[in-house]
Write a protein that holds these residues in place. Structure first.
Motif, PDB file in Angstrom:
ATOM      1  N   TRP A 200       0.802  -1.032   0.144  1.00 17.80           N
ATOM      2  CA  TRP A 200      -0.056  -0.099  -0.105  1.00 17.80           C
ATOM      3  C   TRP A 200       0.924   1.178  -0.080  1.00 17.80           C
ATOM      4  N   GLY A 202      -0.168   5.269   0.067  1.00 15.72           N
ATOM      5  CA  GLY A 202      -0.872   6.358   0.025  1.00 15.72           C
ATOM      6  C   GLY A 202      -1.210   7.001   1.330  1.00 15.72           C
ATOM      7  N   ASN A 203      -1.758   8.198   1.359  1.00 19.13           N
ATOM      8  CA  ASN A 203      -2.281   8.820   2.648  1.00 19.13           C
ATOM      9  C   ASN A 203      -3.091   7.823   3.421  1.00 19.13           C
ATOM     10  N   ASN A 207     -10.470   8.977   2.334  1.00 24.53           N
ATOM     11  CA  ASN A 207     -10.624   8.727   0.768  1.00 24.53           C
ATOM     12  C   ASN A 207      -9.865   7.366   0.628  1.00 24.53           C
ATOM     13  N   LYS A 208      -8.796   7.151   0.993  1.00 18.53           N
ATOM     14  CA  LYS A 208      -7.752   6.118   0.761  1.00 18.53           C
ATOM     15  C   LYS A 208      -8.133   4.888   1.243  1.00 18.53           C
ATOM     16  N   ASP A 209      -8.971   5.082   2.563  1.00 23.32           N
ATOM     17  CA  ASP A 209      -9.710   4.001   3.182  1.00 23.32           C
ATOM     18  C   ASP A 209      -8.782   2.954   3.554  1.00 23.32           C
ATOM     19  N   PHE A 233       3.138   5.632   3.762  1.00 21.55           N
ATOM     20  CA  PHE A 233       2.250   6.656   3.764  1.00 21.55           C
ATOM     21  C   PHE A 233       3.159   8.037   4.317  1.00 21.55           C
ATOM     22  N   GLN A 279      -5.196  -0.516  -2.721  1.00 23.00           N
ATOM     23  CA  GLN A 279      -5.788   0.671  -2.451  1.00 23.00           C
ATOM     24  C   GLN A 279      -7.213   0.633  -2.398  1.00 23.00           C
ATOM     25  N   SER A 281      -9.525   3.633  -2.412  1.00 22.99           N
ATOM     26  CA  SER A 281      -9.911   5.124  -2.671  1.00 22.99           C
ATOM     27  C   SER A 281     -11.202   5.319  -3.201  1.00 22.99           C
ATOM     28  N   GLU A 284     -10.330   9.613  -7.115  1.00 21.61           N
ATOM     29  CA  GLU A 284      -8.938   9.995  -7.661  1.00 21.61           C
ATOM     30  C   GLU A 284      -9.038  10.718  -8.845  1.00 21.61           C
ATOM     31  N   GLY A 287      -4.331   8.727  -9.877  1.00 18.50           N
ATOM     32  CA  GLY A 287      -3.598   7.812  -8.788  1.00 18.50           C
ATOM     33  C   GLY A 287      -2.225   7.640  -9.235  1.00 18.50           C
ATOM     34  N   VAL A 302      -7.533  -2.664  -6.618  1.00 18.97           N
ATOM     35  CA  VAL A 302      -7.861  -1.365  -6.167  1.00 18.97           C
ATOM     36  C   VAL A 302      -9.556  -1.304  -6.468  1.00 18.97           C
TER      37      VAL A 302
END
Length: 385
Positions: A200, A202-203, A207-209, A233, A279, A281, A284, A287, A302
């Protein structure tokens, strides 16, 4: 040779050095590189805190200080920057972002009539009320719009900001310069282990969940007990919740590792260590983390959102699953893990090279620009400027 001028009206306030800006704005650089490889002459005009010029791989970068700060107000016109654009004598002008309508309109007034002006979407959302009306009027002067997925243009069309007569094109807003490396070689660097290895990047935000990913991964462990999930992250609004979820679930404590922030210069081996990229999300505009994964031949699992449909060839690569559905994520992961991994990875690499790589996106973009140039030139009377 078609001369493209790319305009950036804003930059991060902490970026004072042109070389640091280019290193961080890798998507801008990759876009310009792709156009140059496709045979275009490319000039980038970037608003910054100081005047400078750079050359990289055949692309000219002009840095212009208009005294307007890192992000101009809606009513401010960057005249010096616009002067640099017109002095470059472009055949086509590309503006990054739909949130500079007055600036874009003012630039249109300074361009030759045969020079199309194209605007590219970068995750913005339409304005409403009086600001929306101004946005609608100003952007009516544009010749075309670029979106990662056509579905992302629908809110702009529904609001009347993009008129039915204005063409919209589906193309990535950037790409990745990462490359596929042997998994064993990468894992010797990163130390990642597992069967399979999930990555993974991503933040940790709503949103990214990440919580849905953790819940689904826990379900999948019943079928894939040797699987491991590694999470890199930068911003981490949900880090306390993520840590709590891992601490509460014995299966996750043994199989999930939080890697924290990995600089872009160091992260490529981690992608190349992974079997699957995951991910969750909800939306996006592109991405970029997924693009990096595809560049490294990592199979994507994803969410089923417009941008990811484009990036996964409508789900033919890896799997798409509905956002906020841990069970669907688990089922998708187990299904992909049971199929021959080498064949899936090869399909990812082939698709990326053909459609998403720097040369591929450059060719697609140049074709769009040239079609709009022909379209605008064809509407002009003989002798028009």
């Amino acid at each position: 040779m078609t001369h493209l001028v790319i305009v950036n009206y804003a930059c991060a306030p902490d970026l004072q050095n042109p070389d640091e800006l280019l290193d961080r704005y890798f998507s801008l650089v990759s876009w310009a590189d792709g156009l140059a490889l496709a045979g275009a002459q490319v000039t980038v005009v970037q608003a910054t805190a100081l005047d400078a010029q750079r050359q990289r791989r055949g692309v000219t970068y002009l840095f212009v200080n208009d005294g307007l700060g890192p992000h101009p107000h809606a009513w401010q016109i960057p005249r010096r920057l616009h002067g640099a654009v017109t002095q470059a004598r472009p055949d086509v002008v590309h503006v990054n972002g739909l949130l500079f309508p007055l600036q874009t309109w003012a630039l249109r007034q300074r361009l030759p009539r045969t020079c199309p002006l194209v605007v590219q979407h970068h995750a913005e959302r339409p304005w409403t009320g009086a600001r929306g009306a101004a946005q609608r009027l100003a952007l009516r002067s544009c010749d075309g719009f670029l979106f990662t997925a056509l579905a992302l243009a629908q809110p702009w069309q529904a609001a009347g900001i993009i008129h039915p007569t204005q063409p919209v094109f589906e193309i990535m807003e950037g790409t990745s310069d990462f490359r596929t490396r042997p998994r064993a070689e990468a894992r010797a660097i990163t130390g990642l282990t597992g069967d399979p290895v999930l990555f993974w990047a991503g933040n940790l935000d709503a949103n990214k969940d990440p919580l849905t990913i953790l819940d689904g991964f826990e379900l999948a462990l019943a079928h894939l007990p040797a699987a491991r999930l590694y999470m890199a992250f930068r911003f981490a609004d949900l880090l306390p919740a993520v840590r709590a979820r891992i601490a509460q679930r014995p299966a996750l404590r043994e199989t999930v590792e939080l890697l924290g922030n990995l600089p872009r210069a160091d992260i490529e081996p981690y992608y190349n260590s992974a079997d699957f990229f995951v991910q969750g999300s909800h939306h996006e505009s592109t991405g970029y983390a997924l693009l990096d994964a595809l560049a490294c031949g990592v199979v994507p699992i994803v969410t089923d959102i417009p941008a990811f449909r484009v990036l996964t060839h409508d789900g033919l690569l890896g799997a798409l699953w509905p956002p906020d559905d841990a069970g669907a994520f688990a089922a998708s992961l187990v299904s992909c893990a049971r199929r021959p991994l080498a064949l899936q990875a090869a399909a990812v690499t082939d698709f990326f090279d053909a459609h998403l790589s720097i040369p591929a996106v450059g060719r697609q973009a140049l074709n769009i620009y040239q079609s709009l140039h022909r379209r605008r030139a064809g509407r002009q009377p003989d002798g028009a400027r």
